[in-house]
Design a protein around this motif. Structure first.
Motif, PDB file in Angstrom:
ATOM      1  N   SER A 187     120.501 -71.803   2.164  1.00 39.16           N
ATOM      2  CA  SER A 187     120.540 -70.915   3.725  1.00 39.16           C
ATOM      3  C   SER A 187     120.456 -69.268   3.721  1.00 39.16           C
ATOM      4  N   ALA A 188     121.372 -69.123   2.788  1.00 40.83           N
ATOM      5  CA  ALA A 188     120.892 -67.481   2.358  1.00 40.83           C
ATOM      6  C   ALA A 188     119.710 -67.334   2.182  1.00 40.83           C
ATOM      7  N   LEU A 189     118.688 -68.426   0.901  1.00 39.75           N
ATOM      8  CA  LEU A 189     117.476 -67.558   0.816  1.00 39.75           C
ATOM      9  C   LEU A 189     116.294 -67.538   2.113  1.00 39.75           C
ATOM     10  N   ARG A 190     117.243 -68.536   2.874  1.00 33.17           N
ATOM     11  CA  ARG A 190     116.113 -68.461   3.788  1.00 33.17           C
ATOM     12  C   ARG A 190     116.284 -67.241   4.589  1.00 33.17           C
ATOM     13  N   ARG A 212     121.833 -58.976  -1.523  1.00 33.57           N
ATOM     14  CA  ARG A 212     121.705 -59.466  -1.221  1.00 33.57           C
ATOM     15  C   ARG A 212     122.384 -60.416   0.040  1.00 33.57           C
ATOM     16  N   LEU A 213     121.226 -62.318  -1.687  1.00 34.32           N
ATOM     17  CA  LEU A 213     122.161 -63.539  -1.630  1.00 34.32           C
ATOM     18  C   LEU A 213     123.290 -63.121  -2.023  1.00 34.32           C
ATOM     19  N   ARG A 214     123.864 -62.654  -2.526  1.00 31.00           N
ATOM     20  CA  ARG A 214     125.607 -62.537  -3.350  1.00 31.00           C
ATOM     21  C   ARG A 214     126.091 -62.124  -1.895  1.00 31.00           C
ATOM     22  N   GLU A 215     126.196 -61.223  -1.296  1.00 32.28           N
ATOM     23  CA  GLU A 215     126.713 -61.016   0.034  1.00 32.28           C
ATOM     24  C   GLU A 215     126.273 -61.832   0.869  1.00 32.28           C
ATOM     25  N   LEU A 218     112.130 -63.668  -6.265  1.00 29.07           N
ATOM     26  CA  LEU A 218     113.226 -64.022  -6.889  1.00 29.07           C
ATOM     27  C   LEU A 218     112.855 -65.910  -7.050  1.00 29.07           C
ATOM     28  N   VAL A 219     111.965 -66.496  -6.278  1.00 30.52           N
ATOM     29  CA  VAL A 219     111.717 -67.724  -6.628  1.00 30.52           C
ATOM     30  C   VAL A 219     111.033 -67.488  -7.839  1.00 30.52           C
TER      31      VAL A 219
END
Lengths: 156, 165
Positions: B107-110, B154-157, B120-121
């Motif tokens: 969900s965060a990746l999207r 951002r993903l961590r957040e 990132l990928v």
């Protein structure tokens, strides 16, 4: 190892889903299809290659075309020569020295001899020349015929 | 070395999962992503000998094909998204114990911007270096590294926000 690296390692622990078996099969089929024309097409013979090569075609066709154009132009020239009316240069020269016809040559020659001969020649040519047929040139001030004018004057 | 092999199936086994994951950034379903990977892989395989870095070129092919497909289907997707729910197909394989975390990461990746998600990928799951990513995306290595750091942060957040009850 900083926080980012640790978090990246956690992410890398997740494995993306592998492609389906159908994808590998479709790629295999497409690559085989692409490779097929190269493997199955028979090598062209020298004559076939020559016939497919535009330079060969041009080299073969150019002399033929040049010969064709040459003979066509030559044929047209000959036909034009045949159709051309023969230039009759003898008749005017002979006519110029014919004393029976009025010409500058005959008049000068007669004048050189004597004035009597010139008179005689003029008389001779006068008898041969056709009588002039003067034509009455009509000039009309009105667009009415003569009969119409007479009838009109009669009324007056 | 793996990148020097002439066996296309080795390339697909090595990079296939990351390629499909990368294509999923521009598609709503896995089938579309695999169509993109198929087209990109065939294009890559035909031209691989003419490029300096085949692995970077392979990922670049996937991105270009994905963008082409995305442009062509933009209108159709807008109509579909207006009526259909987001697809529930998972991006990652995982056990049931990891299912919650996996779902959260997906969900965060999207939610990431595409420019950050693709870096990132390529870095985390594609195993590319920053110079390779830069070559694939036609940008500088510093820019690729910056996007990578932004993406991780951002993903961590987002994961931290989701974990807060």
């Amino acid at each position: 190892m900083n926080e980012h690296d640790q978090f990246a390692a956690d992410l890398a622990a997740l494995r993306p889903l592998p492609p389906s078996r159908e994808l590998a099969e479709r790629i295999a089929a497409e690559l085989a299809e692409l490779a097929k024309p190269v493997d199955t097409v028979e090598p062209l013979s020298l004559s076939q290659r020559r016939s497919h090569d535009p330079l060969w075609l041009a080299a073969l066709c150019a002399p033929v075309a040049i010969c064709l154009i040459y003979f066509l132009l030559r044929g047209v020239g000959e036909r034009q020569q045949i159709n051309m009316p023969e230039s009759n240069t003898e008749a005017p020269i002979a006519a110029a020295f014919d004393e029976s016809l009025p010409s500058l040559w005959s008049y000068r020659r007669a004048a050189d001899k004597s004035l009597d001969q010139l008179d005689a020649l003029l008389d001779k040519h006068a008898t041969h020349s056709p009588e002039p047929k003067p034509q009455r040139a009509g000039a009309y001030a009105f667009a009415l015929s003569d009969s119409e004018l007479e009838s009109l004057f009669g009324e007056l | 070395m793996l990148d020097c092999t002439d066996d296309w199936s080795v390339w697909l086994d090595r990079h296939g999962p990351a390629l499909v994951l990368l294509a999923r950034q521009w598609t709503t379903c896995r089938a579309d992503a695999e169509d993109i990977v198929q087209e990109a892989f065939v294009r890559f395989w035909r031209s691989r000998e003419r490029v300096e870095d085949p692995a970077a070129y392979l990922f670049a092919c996937v991105k270009h094909c994905a963008l082409d497909s995305h442009r062509g289907r933009a209108r159709q997707l807008r109509r579909e998204q207006a009526t259909a729910r987001p697809e529930a197909e998972p991006l990652f394989a995982g056990s049931l114990e990891q299912d919650e975390r996996r779902t959260a990461i997906e969900s965060a990746l999207r939610e990431l911007p595409a420019s950050q998600a693709e870096v990132l990928v390529m870095k985390v799951w594609g195993g590319l270096s920053f110079p390779q990513i830069a070559a694939a995306l036609d940008t500088s290595a510093n820019t690729a590294a910056s996007r990578y750091r932004y993406a991780l942060a951002r993903l961590r957040e987002q994961l931290a926000e989701e974990s807060i009850p």
